[in-house]
Design a protein around this motif. Sequence first.
Motif, PDB file in Angstrom:
ATOM      1  N   ALA A   6     -11.595 -14.085 -19.476  1.00 28.04           N
ATOM      2  CA  ALA A   6     -11.442 -14.733 -18.266  1.00 28.04           C
ATOM      3  C   ALA A   6     -10.244 -14.838 -17.747  1.00 28.04           C
ATOM      4  N   GLY A   7     -10.036 -14.877 -16.369  1.00 26.26           N
ATOM      5  CA  GLY A   7      -8.714 -14.622 -16.012  1.00 26.26           C
ATOM      6  C   GLY A   7      -8.738 -15.896 -14.730  1.00 26.26           C
ATOM      7  N   GLY A   8      -9.711 -16.810 -14.465  1.00 25.20           N
ATOM      8  CA  GLY A   8      -9.613 -17.873 -13.559  1.00 25.20           C
ATOM      9  C   GLY A   8      -9.275 -17.011 -12.083  1.00 25.20           C
ATOM     10  N   GLU A   9      -8.122 -17.341 -11.531  1.00 25.91           N
ATOM     11  CA  GLU A   9      -7.772 -16.908 -10.232  1.00 25.91           C
ATOM     12  C   GLU A   9      -7.268 -15.402 -10.399  1.00 25.91           C
ATOM     13  N   ASN A  10      -6.768 -15.081 -11.605  1.00 32.47           N
ATOM     14  CA  ASN A  10      -6.450 -13.522 -11.977  1.00 32.47           C
ATOM     15  C   ASN A  10      -7.893 -12.721 -12.163  1.00 32.47           C
ATOM     16  N   PRO A  11      -7.826 -11.632 -12.172  1.00 32.22           N
ATOM     17  CA  PRO A  11      -9.074 -10.772 -12.293  1.00 32.22           C
ATOM     18  C   PRO A  11      -9.363 -10.778 -14.196  1.00 32.22           C
ATOM     19  N   LEU A  29     -13.654  -9.302 -12.196  1.00 32.83           N
ATOM     20  CA  LEU A  29     -13.739 -10.281 -11.102  1.00 32.83           C
ATOM     21  C   LEU A  29     -13.089 -11.394 -11.170  1.00 32.83           C
ATOM     22  N   THR A  30     -12.910 -12.126 -10.102  1.00 29.34           N
ATOM     23  CA  THR A  30     -11.859 -13.259 -10.172  1.00 29.34           C
ATOM     24  C   THR A  30     -12.833 -14.467 -10.294  1.00 29.34           C
ATOM     25  N   SER A  31     -12.252 -15.687 -10.399  1.00 30.56           N
ATOM     26  CA  SER A  31     -13.223 -16.832 -10.330  1.00 30.56           C
ATOM     27  C   SER A  31     -13.965 -16.860 -11.775  1.00 30.56           C
ATOM     28  N   VAL A  32     -13.680 -15.980 -12.654  1.00 29.25           N
ATOM     29  CA  VAL A  32     -14.231 -16.183 -13.955  1.00 29.25           C
ATOM     30  C   VAL A  32     -13.871 -17.177 -14.942  1.00 29.25           C
ATOM     31  N   ILE A  33     -14.851 -18.154 -15.354  1.00 27.61           N
ATOM     32  CA  ILE A  33     -14.613 -19.057 -16.417  1.00 27.61           C
ATOM     33  C   ILE A  33     -14.755 -18.692 -17.838  1.00 27.61           C
ATOM     34  N   GLY A  34     -15.826 -17.779 -17.883  1.00 28.29           N
ATOM     35  CA  GLY A  34     -16.018 -17.379 -19.224  1.00 28.29           C
ATOM     36  C   GLY A  34     -17.186 -16.399 -19.354  1.00 28.29           C
ATOM     37  N   ALA A  35     -17.442 -15.949 -20.557  1.00 18.40           N
ATOM     38  CA  ALA A  35     -18.531 -14.855 -20.569  1.00 18.40           C
ATOM     39  C   ALA A  35     -19.352 -14.960 -21.982  1.00 18.40           C
ATOM     40  N   TYR A  36     -20.436 -14.487 -21.978  1.00 22.24           N
ATOM     41  CA  TYR A  36     -21.077 -14.463 -23.247  1.00 22.24           C
ATOM     42  C   TYR A  36     -21.990 -13.283 -23.434  1.00 22.24           C
ATOM     43  N   PHE A  48     -27.495  -6.274 -12.925  1.00 21.51           N
ATOM     44  CA  PHE A  48     -28.861  -6.307 -13.179  1.00 21.51           C
ATOM     45  C   PHE A  48     -29.974  -6.285 -11.779  1.00 21.51           C
ATOM     46  N   GLU A  49     -30.928  -5.586 -11.843  1.00 17.92           N
ATOM     47  CA  GLU A  49     -31.599  -5.328 -10.639  1.00 17.92           C
ATOM     48  C   GLU A  49     -32.935  -5.717 -11.217  1.00 17.92           C
ATOM     49  N   ASN A  50     -33.784  -6.491 -10.156  1.00 20.88           N
ATOM     50  CA  ASN A  50     -35.177  -6.639 -10.259  1.00 20.88           C
ATOM     51  C   ASN A  50     -35.388  -7.687 -11.492  1.00 20.88           C
ATOM     52  N   LEU A  51     -34.519  -8.460 -11.807  1.00 19.76           N
ATOM     53  CA  LEU A  51     -34.733  -9.666 -12.907  1.00 19.76           C
ATOM     54  C   LEU A  51     -35.238 -10.879 -12.182  1.00 19.76           C
ATOM     55  N   GLY A  52     -35.000 -11.001 -10.909  1.00 19.11           N
ATOM     56  CA  GLY A  52     -35.624 -12.099 -10.197  1.00 19.11           C
ATOM     57  C   GLY A  52     -34.409 -13.414 -10.617  1.00 19.11           C
ATOM     58  N   PHE A  53     -33.266 -13.065 -11.015  1.00 13.60           N
ATOM     59  CA  PHE A  53     -32.208 -14.134 -11.593  1.00 13.60           C
ATOM     60  C   PHE A  53     -31.494 -14.618 -10.235  1.00 13.60           C
ATOM     61  N   THR A  54     -31.182 -15.710  -9.756  1.00 18.76           N
ATOM     62  CA  THR A  54     -30.494 -16.083  -8.623  1.00 18.76           C
ATOM     63  C   THR A  54     -29.526 -17.132  -9.337  1.00 18.76           C
ATOM     64  N   SER A  55     -28.430 -17.316  -8.231  1.00 21.92           N
ATOM     65  CA  SER A  55     -27.614 -18.382  -9.008  1.00 21.92           C
ATOM     66  C   SER A  55     -26.975 -18.979  -7.797  1.00 21.92           C
ATOM     67  N   ALA A  56     -26.712 -20.106  -7.868  1.00 23.86           N
ATOM     68  CA  ALA A  56     -26.104 -20.718  -6.672  1.00 23.86           C
ATOM     69  C   ALA A  56     -24.565 -20.802  -6.689  1.00 23.86           C
ATOM     70  N   ASN A  57     -23.782 -21.326  -5.691  1.00 24.09           N
ATOM     71  CA  ASN A  57     -22.492 -21.408  -5.688  1.00 24.09           C
ATOM     72  C   ASN A  57     -22.143 -22.703  -6.507  1.00 24.09           C
ATOM     73  N   ARG A  58     -22.061 -22.626  -7.854  1.00 20.89           N
ATOM     74  CA  ARG A  58     -21.638 -23.942  -8.574  1.00 20.89           C
ATOM     75  C   ARG A  58     -20.412 -23.630  -9.336  1.00 20.89           C
ATOM     76  N   ARG A  89     -18.776 -18.453 -13.572  1.00 21.11           N
ATOM     77  CA  ARG A  89     -17.754 -18.232 -12.713  1.00 21.11           C
ATOM     78  C   ARG A  89     -17.820 -19.786 -11.909  1.00 21.11           C
ATOM     79  N   VAL A  90     -16.805 -19.804 -11.155  1.00 16.37           N
ATOM     80  CA  VAL A  90     -16.741 -20.806  -9.874  1.00 16.37           C
ATOM     81  C   VAL A  90     -17.056 -20.071  -8.794  1.00 16.37           C
ATOM     82  N   GLY A  91     -18.439 -20.306  -8.448  1.00 18.29           N
ATOM     83  CA  GLY A  91     -19.171 -19.344  -7.417  1.00 18.29           C
ATOM     84  C   GLY A  91     -20.397 -19.081  -7.970  1.00 18.29           C
ATOM     85  N   GLU A  92     -21.098 -17.757  -7.790  1.00 15.42           N
ATOM     86  CA  GLU A  92     -22.175 -17.575  -8.382  1.00 15.42           C
ATOM     87  C   GLU A  92     -22.123 -16.824  -9.591  1.00 15.42           C
TER      88      GLU A  92
END
Length: 522
Positions: free
Chosen positions: A79-84, A109-116, A150-160, A132-135
């Motif tokens: 993760a880079g935060g404001e950096n990619p 990507l920017t605004s990345v907090i972390g990943a699993y 991914f496509e067609n998973l039905g996964f949606t994420s709000a801006n959080r 992310r800070v965002g979606e």
Amino acid sequence: MRSKACQKLLCERVLKLHLKKITAVMLALTGTPVTSQPAFENQTGDITHTYTGGWEHFVGGGVATFDCNGDGLAELYVAGGENPAQLLLNQSSTGGLTFHAATPDSLALTSVIGAYPLDIDSDGNLDLAVLRVGENMLLQGDGACGFSPFENLGFTSANRWTTAFSATWKSGNTLPTLAFGNYVDRTNENGPFQACDTNMLYRPNGDKYSTPIPLTPGYCPLSILFSDWGHQGRADLRISNDRHYYVKGGQEQLWAMETPARLYTPDDGWQKYMIWGMGIASRDLTGDGLPEIYLTSMGDQKMQALLPTATGPHYIDATYERGTTAHRPYLGDDGRPSTGWHMAFGDVENNGRDDIFIAKGNVEQMPTSAMADPNNLLIQHPNGTFSEAGDIAGIATMDRSRGAALVDLNLDGLLDLVVVNRNANLEIYRNTSATTGHWLEIALHQNGANPFAVGAWIEVDTGTRIYSREITIGGGHAGGSAGYEHFGLGTSEQVKIRVIWPDGTQGDWVEILTNQILLIDR
């Protein structure tokens, strides 16, 4: 069961490290207890990466470690935060650690907090859940370190402002159950204090995700973990919350994954517990088959175990004398309380006892907390106590560390270390401990859904104790690992192993030699 690697290159590497380790562990072959001094060498080389940003990036800064191209070596997605964010390809050998930055546009990507890392679609390729800070994003891996949404998973994420993640598989489902922990609600004009956001649970409905289920109340989580904490046959969701923002009325949480999900209460044995929670890790340290829980915090770090007479989730703290609190810096003259972030269990000397790494660093400029706050390496002794060796081992930097990973990056049987720093460069350390014991590294595979067997338990019997290891996704601080499970085994040349698969099916005990890498195929 068979010992194999997916690529010829890995087979050759495994053979070479076997020959090397046969010589390196002759002391252990004599039956003499394995004793050594842990040592790490900084081999970051010319890799440059910094986690930066404003208030939303005071927390986070995780790293995902996983093999994205099938050569057996773990890549780093940082993760880079404001950096990619960056993907670092692993080109290491048993003689050293080498990484090469090769980030596709889909991961820069920017605004990345972390990943699993996890295999969401069960195609055998590891995917990524990106916080992310965002979606938030679910990215599909192609097996060659390429990723796309991914496509067609039905996964949606709000801006959080998402700061925590965990996943598990329920028997019969083709998709994993996902949990996202959301920190402060930035849209709450009365915040930030007492303005914690709602956490979200995604349960699959066939081959798609249903509308996410709110897990309320939310108390500003910085780490969450699905775990079958009591071997009851179901993974429940542990949440570690940051008291700095919930201030009052909140607490640590454990959700029973019933339908609907519900919080455990004192009637179940759950004890109210309030800390500045930052990270979670679990590991069976005693051989009783039940994992202890370690929680990082501002101030004391907490290690907990189930009350021996408990019939529910009744946890008690380890005593101060056990040496696990790591509550103040052990170097320098800054006597203010420490701030712990990512932590990981791992046997860095392969002596048969798990040690503890803790990433430390001030949130930013908090005057009540230490500014010069070195990372910890707590070495476990035969009597179950721990003592500090971070300075001796060479990992006691004073940067503001956040995420980290304790994994074998070059497949030489020793756990290496990656540390992500806020406003300072990433650090990659090779484990160069001179005298070490025997070890095993084990990965699991099963056909159909959940091919990496998340929720399974690996058991290793040395004749004097049984090491139990649960395969989980989540915990730590904003990052996790997928790949080989490392077992330090001390003087044991030969052990028995078995797998309890996610559906509860128990494999047979099989006797094997140590000092090898195994893929156990169901």
